[in-house]
Design an enzyme around this catalytic site. Structure first.
Site, mmCIF file in Angstrom:
data_model
loop_
_atom_site.group_PDB
_atom_site.id
_atom_site.type_symbol
_atom_site.label_atom_id
_atom_site.label_comp_id
_atom_site.label_asym_id
_atom_site.label_seq_id
_atom_site.Cartn_x
_atom_site.Cartn_y
_atom_site.Cartn_z
ATOM 1 N N HIS A 1 1.275 -1.277 0.546
ATOM 2 C CA HIS A 1 0.716 -0.008 0.594
ATOM 3 C C HIS A 1 1.145 1.183 0.018
ATOM 4 O O HIS A 1 2.185 1.035 -0.127
ATOM 5 C CB HIS A 1 -0.644 0.148 1.291
ATOM 6 C CG HIS A 1 -0.367 0.051 2.305
ATOM 7 N ND1 HIS A 1 1.010 -0.968 3.304
ATOM 8 C CD2 HIS A 1 -0.081 0.845 3.525
ATOM 9 C CE1 HIS A 1 1.030 -0.517 4.075
ATOM 10 N NE2 HIS A 1 0.165 0.722 4.230
ATOM 11 N N HIS B 1 1.521 4.095 1.888
ATOM 12 C CA HIS B 1 1.550 4.630 3.950
ATOM 13 C C HIS B 1 3.239 4.829 3.397
ATOM 14 O O HIS B 1 3.579 4.103 2.307
ATOM 15 C CB HIS B 1 1.471 3.756 4.288
ATOM 16 C CG HIS B 1 0.070 4.148 4.576
ATOM 17 N ND1 HIS B 1 -0.602 3.747 5.495
ATOM 18 C CD2 HIS B 1 -1.321 5.202 4.309
ATOM 19 C CE1 HIS B 1 -2.222 3.887 5.690
ATOM 20 N NE2 HIS B 1 -2.285 4.792 4.952
ATOM 21 N N ASP C 1 5.858 4.182 5.377
ATOM 22 C CA ASP C 1 6.739 3.531 5.901
ATOM 23 C C ASP C 1 6.463 2.717 5.474
ATOM 24 O O ASP C 1 7.806 1.562 5.298
ATOM 25 C CB ASP C 1 6.810 3.620 7.438
ATOM 26 C CG ASP C 1 4.547 2.515 7.280
ATOM 27 O OD1 ASP C 1 3.473 3.629 6.930
ATOM 28 O OD2 ASP C 1 4.315 2.000 7.757
ATOM 29 N N HIS C 2 5.817 2.773 3.722
ATOM 30 C CA HIS C 2 5.855 1.673 2.929
ATOM 31 C C HIS C 2 6.891 1.428 1.525
ATOM 32 O O HIS C 2 6.602 0.338 0.434
ATOM 33 C CB HIS C 2 4.789 0.722 2.993
ATOM 34 C CG HIS C 2 4.143 -0.487 4.140
ATOM 35 N ND1 HIS C 2 4.199 -1.560 4.590
ATOM 36 C CD2 HIS C 2 3.808 0.926 5.697
ATOM 37 C CE1 HIS C 2 4.043 -1.321 5.723
ATOM 38 N NE2 HIS C 2 3.302 -0.447 6.046
ATOM 39 N N HIS D 1 -7.440 -1.879 5.363
ATOM 40 C CA HIS D 1 -6.683 -0.992 6.261
ATOM 41 C C HIS D 1 -6.998 0.743 5.708
ATOM 42 O O HIS D 1 -5.783 1.250 6.362
ATOM 43 C CB HIS D 1 -4.995 -1.376 5.656
ATOM 44 C CG HIS D 1 -3.890 -0.164 6.202
ATOM 45 N ND1 HIS D 1 -3.678 -0.107 7.926
ATOM 46 C CD2 HIS D 1 -2.983 1.106 6.000
ATOM 47 C CE1 HIS D 1 -2.859 0.486 7.752
ATOM 48 N NE2 HIS D 1 -2.352 0.705 7.058
ATOM 49 N N ASP E 1 -0.510 -4.457 6.205
ATOM 50 C CA ASP E 1 -1.650 -4.210 6.743
ATOM 51 C C ASP E 1 -2.810 -4.150 6.729
ATOM 52 O O ASP E 1 -2.917 -3.820 5.582
ATOM 53 C CB ASP E 1 -0.870 -2.797 7.624
ATOM 54 C CG ASP E 1 0.510 -1.668 7.578
ATOM 55 O OD1 ASP E 1 0.864 -2.452 7.523
ATOM 56 O OD2 ASP E 1 0.472 -0.404 7.708
ATOM 57 N N HIS F 1 6.488 -5.502 11.178
ATOM 58 C CA HIS F 1 5.200 -4.363 11.958
ATOM 59 C C HIS F 1 4.589 -4.065 13.045
ATOM 60 O O HIS F 1 3.871 -4.140 13.898
ATOM 61 C CB HIS F 1 3.924 -4.719 10.885
ATOM 62 C CG HIS F 1 3.726 -3.529 10.260
ATOM 63 N ND1 HIS F 1 2.486 -2.436 11.036
ATOM 64 C CD2 HIS F 1 4.536 -2.325 9.415
ATOM 65 C CE1 HIS F 1 2.472 -1.615 10.563
ATOM 66 N NE2 HIS F 1 3.154 -1.138 9.368
#
Length: 311
Positions: free
Chosen positions: A63, A65, A67-68, A140, A211, A269
């Site tokens: 996805h 976000h 942090d990914h 998510h 997530d 995670h």
């Protein structure tokens, strides 16, 4: 085949854990590496591993976000400098193409290698003679996927004793018999492969989820996986908070692993609230439901055995 965890933290990098990135190293199977997510500083983590950017063949983004994905532009630039011969393919939700193209464009970065970007929907997103990859939809708050990597079954063992009983001596003919459905011998005898080869050897199955809240309905997709990589952002006593933020608890991950009859569960995670010496409680909670649980640390390596009973 090995799983390398480059980053195992949630949301923000910490002194103990970098943000998310996982690599599936397949030196014998494909002479390549498949990466799952690419959080900030992923290429720095690669420097502390035996993996090389030029060997990365595919990147699967769960996805969008930060942090990914914040490590992608830098990694793509570095990989370009290394002049890898491997074509790189990136798979991810709608918007990943725009993110990559804008990031590279406004920074004046050049990607010399051929690059293919696939914006995907749930279902089978890749297949070749040896492997399939299925994307499953998660929960998510924004579009998010899990990826199920399956190795196709291979032919079973040739029964040499049976061939000898049929009067066929060992030699190149054995390979020919195994490689084709029917073999005609010089004496006119026909040998059917199915009669002299054992059952197919099942391939390995690895599920790497992004997530997500707890989704018990995924058990059929994950059925009998050799390894399930599942987020464990919160502890067992915080299921309401986990759901509110689109995440899962360690206990929920274990419940899914048990329902899906997987062989091994790996938790990742991990929220920064759990410092290095405190995060073990998550694995302990999960083991009350699913014993074969491991807690991933940055730079952890887990082998994906061909025979799951060896793991």
């Amino acid at each position: 085949m090995e799983l390398h965890f480059l980053g195992t933290g949630a949301g923000l990098p910490s002194k103990d854990r970098n943000v998310t990135s996982i690599c599936l190293s397949m030196p014998q199977e494909r002479q390549a590496v498949w990466m799952f997510d690419c959080g900030e500083a992923t290429q720095h983590q690669l420097l502390h591993s035996p993996l090389k950017p030029g060997k990365i063949e595919k990147i699967f983004i769960t996805h969008l976000h930060g942090d990914h994905i914040y490590g992608l532009p830098g990694l793509l630039s570095t990989r370009s400098f290394q002049q890898s011969d491997l074509q790189l393919e990136i798979y991810g939700p709608r918007g990943i193409k725009e993110y990559i193209e804008v990031s590279l464009s406004v920074s004046g970065s050049q990607v010399a290698n051929s690059l293919l970007i696939h914006e995907i929907e749930p279902g089978r997103i890749f297949e070749d003679e040896g492997w399939t990859v299925e994307a499953v939809e998660l929960s998510h708050g924004i579009p998010c996927f899990g990826y199920i990597v399956e190795e196709k079954a291979t032919l079973g063992e040739l029964n040499a004793d049976k061939l000898k009983e049929l009067g066929i001596s060992p030699g190149p003919i054995y390979r020919q018999i195994k490689n084709q459905e029917v073999t005609e011998l010089p004496n006119g005898q026909s040998i059917r492969r199915a009669d002299v080869v054992g059952p197919d050897k099942p391939g390995r199955k690895i599920a790497i989820l992004g997530d997500t809240t707890y989704l018990p309905e995924l058990k059929d997709n994950l059925d009998s996986a050799d390894i399930l990589v599942h987020e464990s952002t919160f502890s067992a006593d915080e299921p309401d908070m986990a759901k509110a933020y689109g995440h899962s608890t360690a206990l929920q991950a274990a419940s899914l692993a048990k329902a899906a009859n997987v062989k091994k569960l790996i938790l990742t995670h991990i929220s920064a609230r759990y410092h290095q010496d405190e995060a073990s409680i998550l694995a302990e909670q999960a083991r009350t439901v699913f014993q074969n649980t491991e807690l991933a640390e940055d730079l952890s390596v887990f082998e994906v055995y061909k025979n799951s009973s060896d793991s």
